[in-house]
Design a protein around this motif. Sequence first.
Motif, PDB file in Angstrom:
ATOM      1  N   ILE A 112       0.821  -1.219   0.000  1.00  0.00           N
ATOM      2  CA  ILE A 112       0.000   0.000   0.000  1.00  0.00           C
ATOM      3  C   ILE A 112       0.853   1.267   0.000  1.00  0.00           C
ATOM      4  N   ALA A 113       2.184   1.116  -0.061  1.00  0.00           N
ATOM      5  CA  ALA A 113       3.055   2.292  -0.083  1.00  0.00           C
ATOM      6  C   ALA A 113       2.740   3.234  -1.250  1.00  0.00           C
ATOM      7  N   PRO A 114       2.445   2.727  -2.471  1.00  0.00           N
ATOM      8  CA  PRO A 114       2.102   3.649  -3.555  1.00  0.00           C
ATOM      9  C   PRO A 114       0.858   4.490  -3.256  1.00  0.00           C
ATOM     10  N   SER A 115      -0.144   3.883  -2.642  1.00  0.00           N
ATOM     11  CA  SER A 115      -1.357   4.635  -2.314  1.00  0.00           C
ATOM     12  C   SER A 115      -1.078   5.666  -1.218  1.00  0.00           C
ATOM     13  N   ILE A 116      -0.250   5.302  -0.251  1.00  0.00           N
ATOM     14  CA  ILE A 116       0.125   6.250   0.802  1.00  0.00           C
ATOM     15  C   ILE A 116       0.894   7.422   0.198  1.00  0.00           C
ATOM     16  N   TYR A 117       1.751   7.140  -0.771  1.00  0.00           N
ATOM     17  CA  TYR A 117       2.491   8.209  -1.437  1.00  0.00           C
ATOM     18  C   TYR A 117       1.525   9.172  -2.122  1.00  0.00           C
ATOM     19  N   CYS A 118       0.526   8.646  -2.805  1.00  0.00           N
ATOM     20  CA  CYS A 118      -0.478   9.495  -3.449  1.00  0.00           C
ATOM     21  C   CYS A 118      -1.218  10.316  -2.399  1.00  0.00           C
ATOM     22  N   LEU A 119      -1.637   9.668  -1.334  1.00  0.00           N
ATOM     23  CA  LEU A 119      -2.407  10.326  -0.288  1.00  0.00           C
ATOM     24  C   LEU A 119      -1.649  11.478   0.357  1.00  0.00           C
ATOM     25  N   GLU A 120      -0.340  11.316   0.555  1.00  0.00           N
ATOM     26  CA  GLU A 120       0.396  12.264   1.382  1.00  0.00           C
ATOM     27  C   GLU A 120       1.461  13.092   0.666  1.00  0.00           C
ATOM     28  N   LYS A 121       2.032  12.590  -0.432  1.00  0.00           N
ATOM     29  CA  LYS A 121       3.220  13.253  -0.965  1.00  0.00           C
ATOM     30  C   LYS A 121       3.153  13.624  -2.443  1.00  0.00           C
ATOM     31  N   SER A 122       2.429  12.895  -3.244  1.00  0.00           N
ATOM     32  CA  SER A 122       2.449  13.145  -4.687  1.00  0.00           C
ATOM     33  C   SER A 122       1.996  14.570  -5.004  1.00  0.00           C
ATOM     34  N   PRO A 123       2.714  15.262  -5.892  1.00  0.00           N
ATOM     35  CA  PRO A 123       2.285  16.605  -6.284  1.00  0.00           C
ATOM     36  C   PRO A 123       1.157  16.601  -7.319  1.00  0.00           C
ATOM     37  N   ARG A 124       0.812  15.421  -7.839  1.00  0.00           N
ATOM     38  CA  ARG A 124      -0.228  15.378  -8.866  1.00  0.00           C
ATOM     39  C   ARG A 124      -1.532  15.971  -8.332  1.00  0.00           C
ATOM     40  N   ARG A 125      -2.182  16.765  -9.147  1.00  0.00           N
ATOM     41  CA  ARG A 125      -3.376  17.484  -8.685  1.00  0.00           C
ATOM     42  C   ARG A 125      -4.447  16.541  -8.160  1.00  0.00           C
ATOM     43  N   THR A 126      -4.689  15.451  -8.863  1.00  0.00           N
ATOM     44  CA  THR A 126      -5.754  14.556  -8.410  1.00  0.00           C
ATOM     45  C   THR A 126      -5.395  13.862  -7.102  1.00  0.00           C
ATOM     46  N   CYS A 127      -4.115  13.539  -6.894  1.00  0.00           N
ATOM     47  CA  CYS A 127      -3.716  12.996  -5.592  1.00  0.00           C
ATOM     48  C   CYS A 127      -3.926  14.035  -4.497  1.00  0.00           C
ATOM     49  N   ARG A 128      -3.585  15.293  -4.786  1.00  0.00           N
ATOM     50  CA  ARG A 128      -3.734  16.332  -3.775  1.00  0.00           C
ATOM     51  C   ARG A 128      -5.201  16.668  -3.493  1.00  0.00           C
ATOM     52  N   ASN A 129      -6.091  16.219  -4.361  1.00  0.00           N
ATOM     53  CA  ASN A 129      -7.509  16.353  -4.043  1.00  0.00           C
ATOM     54  C   ASN A 129      -7.864  15.580  -2.769  1.00  0.00           C
ATOM     55  N   ALA A 130      -7.015  14.617  -2.391  1.00  0.00           N
ATOM     56  CA  ALA A 130      -7.253  13.860  -1.163  1.00  0.00           C
ATOM     57  C   ALA A 130      -7.126  14.738   0.076  1.00  0.00           C
ATOM     58  N   ASP A 131      -6.560  15.946  -0.078  1.00  0.00           N
ATOM     59  CA  ASP A 131      -6.455  16.870   1.049  1.00  0.00           C
ATOM     60  C   ASP A 131      -7.741  17.659   1.258  1.00  0.00           C
ATOM     61  N   THR A 132      -8.594  17.691   0.247  1.00  0.00           N
ATOM     62  CA  THR A 132      -9.859  18.407   0.376  1.00  0.00           C
ATOM     63  C   THR A 132     -10.699  17.721   1.448  1.00  0.00           C
TER      64      THR A 132
END
Length: 266
Positions: A112-132
């Motif tokens: 699940i490390a790739p999903s955690i990276y998306c959730l917390e660190k990836s600069p991709r806009r759609t990943c950062r939507n997880a901060d909304t």
Amino acid sequence: CPPWPATKANCPQNDHPTVAALHVLTERGLELPEHLTTAAQRAHWAALRAALPPVPMTVEEGNSVPSPYETYPEPGTMHISNVEAPELYSTHPFRYFTIGRSRLPAGRARDIAPSIYCLEKSPRRTCRNADTNNGWTQGLMNAALLGRADKASKMTLARAQTLPAVGYRFPAFMPHMQDYEPSEDHLANMNTALQLMLLAPADDGLDAGGALLFPAWPCSWDVDFKLAAPHSTLVAGRLVGGKLVNLTITPPHRASAIAVLPCFCA
């Protein structure tokens, strides 16, 4: 797909939510007791499962991370019009990548490390939507299901501190977030995340209907709880000062299905 009607020329191929959902649904269907299904259904699900592409992944700065799609035919026409994180639909609601899944035996466990990276660190806009963190957005549920107690607890507290909509009798009626007022999703998603922080699937039929206790729970949060787990199981207990002082699992023979994890100490 930006224009309508959709065509192969303007739509992504093998979008992440659909592929993840089909992997999970066919797997879960084939896990059902045979008396609940037919031979034709099982054959159909097995054939569909065999034909599925992998869940889309990509690489960012040397880090594996879920991708919203396998390919996008016309990058210049890419259109983002909402605040979803499609890469994380494989966590919620489909539970392809979860902390429960990561703990399954070899051959069924997933990284699940790739999903955690998306959730917390990836600069991709759609990943950062997880901060909304309002209305129907689901970053806090993704955080809970990935075992990220710090992020899940902060987002849960932020929702709990939202002032109610003006003019309504019930304080749980939240202001307009996305679609209408009062918002029914804002606190509903908070409640779901809170429960998943405390008790999460381990993951359903893949592990005899087990559950994980405290998968994303801060040690600083004292709690008395009584929650339902799979197979008509009740899990009740009390955590004080980061220590489990009482735990009752009913019926008792289901105790081995409940894994008690350490709470999160900041």
